[in-house]
Design a protein around this motif. Structure first.
Motif, PDB file in Angstrom:
ATOM      1  N   PHE A 150       0.909  -1.305  -0.152  1.00 15.12           N
ATOM      2  CA  PHE A 150       0.059   0.047  -0.096  1.00 15.12           C
ATOM      3  C   PHE A 150       0.835   1.247  -0.041  1.00 15.12           C
ATOM      4  N   ALA A 151       1.971   1.289   0.630  1.00  8.06           N
ATOM      5  CA  ALA A 151       2.890   2.321   0.885  1.00  8.06           C
ATOM      6  C   ALA A 151       3.359   2.592  -0.742  1.00  8.06           C
ATOM      7  N   GLY A 152       3.500   1.487  -1.545  1.00  5.55           N
ATOM      8  CA  GLY A 152       4.354   1.690  -2.935  1.00  5.55           C
ATOM      9  C   GLY A 152       3.131   2.200  -3.847  1.00  5.55           C
ATOM     10  N   ILE A 153       1.919   1.720  -3.597  1.00  7.64           N
ATOM     11  CA  ILE A 153       0.578   2.340  -4.436  1.00  7.64           C
ATOM     12  C   ILE A 153       0.468   3.675  -4.058  1.00  7.64           C
ATOM     13  N   ALA A 154       0.514   4.225  -2.919  1.00  5.86           N
ATOM     14  CA  ALA A 154       0.409   5.502  -2.382  1.00  5.86           C
ATOM     15  C   ALA A 154       1.466   6.187  -2.831  1.00  5.86           C
ATOM     16  N   ASN A 155       2.812   5.943  -3.100  1.00  5.62           N
ATOM     17  CA  ASN A 155       3.853   6.658  -3.580  1.00  5.62           C
ATOM     18  C   ASN A 155       3.735   6.914  -4.881  1.00  5.62           C
ATOM     19  N   ALA A 156       3.331   5.810  -5.638  1.00  9.47           N
ATOM     20  CA  ALA A 156       2.964   6.004  -7.218  1.00  9.47           C
ATOM     21  C   ALA A 156       1.761   6.985  -7.548  1.00  9.47           C
ATOM     22  N   MET A 157       0.860   7.119  -6.525  1.00 11.52           N
ATOM     23  CA  MET A 157      -0.246   8.152  -6.626  1.00 11.52           C
ATOM     24  C   MET A 157       0.216   9.443  -6.271  1.00 11.52           C
ATOM     25  N   GLY A 158       1.343   9.828  -5.727  1.00 12.68           N
ATOM     26  CA  GLY A 158       1.922  10.965  -5.601  1.00 12.68           C
ATOM     27  C   GLY A 158       1.858  11.239  -4.149  1.00 12.68           C
ATOM     28  N   GLU A 159       1.685  10.384  -2.780  1.00 13.95           N
ATOM     29  CA  GLU A 159       1.435  10.661  -1.422  1.00 13.95           C
ATOM     30  C   GLU A 159       2.793  11.157  -1.203  1.00 13.95           C
ATOM     31  N   SER A 160       2.501  11.886  -0.044  1.00 17.31           N
ATOM     32  CA  SER A 160       3.962  12.365   0.538  1.00 17.31           C
ATOM     33  C   SER A 160       4.947  11.149   0.855  1.00 17.31           C
ATOM     34  N   ILE A 161       6.327  11.678   0.619  1.00 20.40           N
ATOM     35  CA  ILE A 161       7.247  10.799   0.612  1.00 20.40           C
ATOM     36  C   ILE A 161       7.823  10.508   2.222  1.00 20.40           C
ATOM     37  N   SER A 162       7.365  11.515   2.920  1.00 20.66           N
ATOM     38  CA  SER A 162       7.730  11.010   4.282  1.00 20.66           C
ATOM     39  C   SER A 162       6.326   9.930   5.300  1.00 20.66           C
ATOM     40  N   VAL A 163       5.569  10.041   4.409  1.00 17.52           N
ATOM     41  CA  VAL A 163       4.373   9.170   5.069  1.00 17.52           C
ATOM     42  C   VAL A 163       4.618   7.949   4.466  1.00 17.52           C
TER      43      VAL A 163
END
Length: 94
Positions: A25-38
């Motif tokens: 889920f962190a990988g998916i969120a990162n791919a969708m442009g979520e905050s790097i720190s999160v």
């Protein structure tokens, strides 16, 4: 009589599975442009969950002698060695 529950294996399955899913889920969120720190924080938590899950898996072997034997014979491809190899692969991907 009902079989005895193997709690270390239950904890291994739960913790390693939660860690792997959190990382996905962190990988998916990162791919969708979520905050790097999160996503970095979630990845660190996922890594810790997987490592604690691996320790729980080793606790199933009951004695340190058996646990050390499982670690030193990783390429025997027994059930525990395959678990540890795959957990290592997941940690390397993290």
């Amino acid at each position: 009589m009902a079989p005895k529950i193997q709690w270390p294996l239950v904890l291994f399955s739960m913790l390693a599975g939660c860690g792997g899913c959190a990382f996905a889920f962190a990988g998916i969120a990162n791919a969708m442009g979520e905050s790097i720190s999160v996503t970095l924080f979630v990845t660190i938590v996922a890594f810790v969950l997987v490592v604690v899950g691996a320790i729980c898996s080793m606790m199933h072997l009951a004695t340190p002698k058996h646990a050390f034997a499982a670690v030193t014979h990783l390429l025997s491809f027994s059930g525990i060695s395959v678990e540890l190899i795959m957990l290592g692969v997941v940690c390397a991907l993290m």
